[in-house]
Design an enzyme around this catalytic site. Structure first.
Site, short mmCIF file in Angstrom:
data_model
loop_
_atom_site.label_atom_id
_atom_site.label_comp_id
_atom_site.label_asym_id
_atom_site.label_seq_id
_atom_site.Cartn_x
_atom_site.Cartn_y
_atom_site.Cartn_z
CB SER A 287 81.85 21.71 36.86
OG SER A 287 81.24 20.90 35.87
CE1 TYR B 281 76.55 22.73 38.31
CE2 TYR B 281 77.83 21.91 36.46
CZ TYR B 281 77.55 21.92 37.81
OH TYR B 281 78.29 21.12 38.66
C1 GCO Z 1 75.39 17.54 34.69
C2 GCO Z 1 75.85 17.27 36.06
C3 GCO Z 1 77.03 18.09 36.47
C4 GCO Z 1 78.24 17.22 36.48
C5 GCO Z 1 79.51 17.81 36.96
C6 GCO Z 1 80.64 17.31 36.12
O1 GCO Z 1 74.22 17.72 34.54
O2 GCO Z 1 76.23 17.55 33.76
O3 GCO Z 1 74.82 17.52 36.89
O4 GCO Z 1 76.85 18.58 37.73
O5 GCO Z 1 78.04 16.14 37.34
O6 GCO Z 1 79.50 19.18 37.10
O7 GCO Z 1 81.80 17.95 36.46
#
Ligand code: GCO
Length: 256
Positions: free
Chosen positions: A147, A160
């Site tokens: 990501s 995340y």
């Molecule tokens: C967030 C998104 C991520 C992004 C992604 C960018 O909340 O920042 O949900 O999922 O879209 O990972 O690379």
């Protein structure tokens, strides 16, 4: 005419979390390049729909419903593939979830859930796939989905971000140990993509404007725009590319 280096005929690709979103689009791209697919998800109904949609387009598709965070379930799924004579040559560790909450409000259970789904799963499924690739001696391909948060943080998505940062380094660790067996482990780092997981962001006018303003391409990415990079990293064309994370982000990470 398609280039032979990118031909995936005769290969089997397992894509985790492929009943929707980026996983489904990546799976479709690999199938268009000739791969047989093993689709994965936990919602068997959605998985069946995803498989049916791809079969209707003429692709060869198997379904493997299992929870990528459950070690016993992952091992059992690979045992079932072994018994069916299905050999995974290409693994895409795509399954992922998002949870948006300030760090100080996060529970341990929430933290664990995001880490296990987005990071530990890649270790578990990667381990089972690579064991078999090594034993067969024909090499293989592992593609982990990172990501933008593999590189940069954004407020409210700490677990995340930690998991996707981990994906970048797990990819390198896989390359360090598996490259000598002819396995290439690389990652794709998608930018802001228009998917179901990002509905809340797409529907937020301020966030939508921020993404468009911040991305040199001035738009969100489409899931099918990952297919080319996925095919390249799954094919012979990337035989000496290892431990890399390729950003498909409309230029976002390149600019301030
Ligand atoms: C967030 C998104 C991520 C992004 C992604 C960018 O909340 O920042 O949900 O999922 O879209 O990972 O690379």
């Amino acid at each position: 005419m398609s280039h032979p280096l990118f031909d995936l005929s005769g290969r089997t690709a397992l894509v985790t979390g492929s009943s929707r979103g980026l996983g489904h689009a990546i799976a479709e791209g690999l199938a268009q390049a000739g791969a047989r697919l093993v689709l994965n998800g936990t919602d068997t109904e959605r998985l069946a729909l995803s498989a049916a949609a791809l079969r209707a387009k003429g692709h060869q598709v198997e379904e493997a419903a299992f929870d990528v965070t459950d070690e016993a379930a992952v091992c059992a799924a690979f045992a079932r593939l072994d018994a069916a004579g299905i050999e995974v040559d290409i693994l895409v560790n795509n399954a992922g979830i998002q949870l948006r909450k300030p760090l100080v409000e996060l529970s341990m259970a929430e933290w664990d859930k995001v880490l296990s789904t987005n990071l530990t799963s890649a270790f578990l499924v990667g381990r089972e796939a690579a064991k078999r690739m090594i034993a067969r001696g024909r090499g293989g391909k592992v593609i982990n989905i990172g990501s933008l948060t593999s590189e940069a943080a954004r407020a409210t998505v700490a677990p995340y971000t930690a998991a996707k940062g981990g994906i970048k380094m797990l990819t390198r660790a896989m390359a360090a140990e598996w490259a000598e067996h002819g396995i290439q482990a690389n990652a794709i780092g998608p930018g802001y993509m228009a998917t179901e997981m990002n509905t809340a962001l797409l529907d937020n006018p301020a966030f939508d404007a921020w993404v468009k303003g911040r991305t040199p391409a001035r738009r969100w990415g489409r899931p099918d725009e990952l297919a080319g990079t996925a095919i390249w990293l799954a094919s012979q064309a990337s035989e000496y590319v290892n431990g890399q994370i390729i950003y498909v982000d409309g230029g976002m990470l390149a600019v301030l």
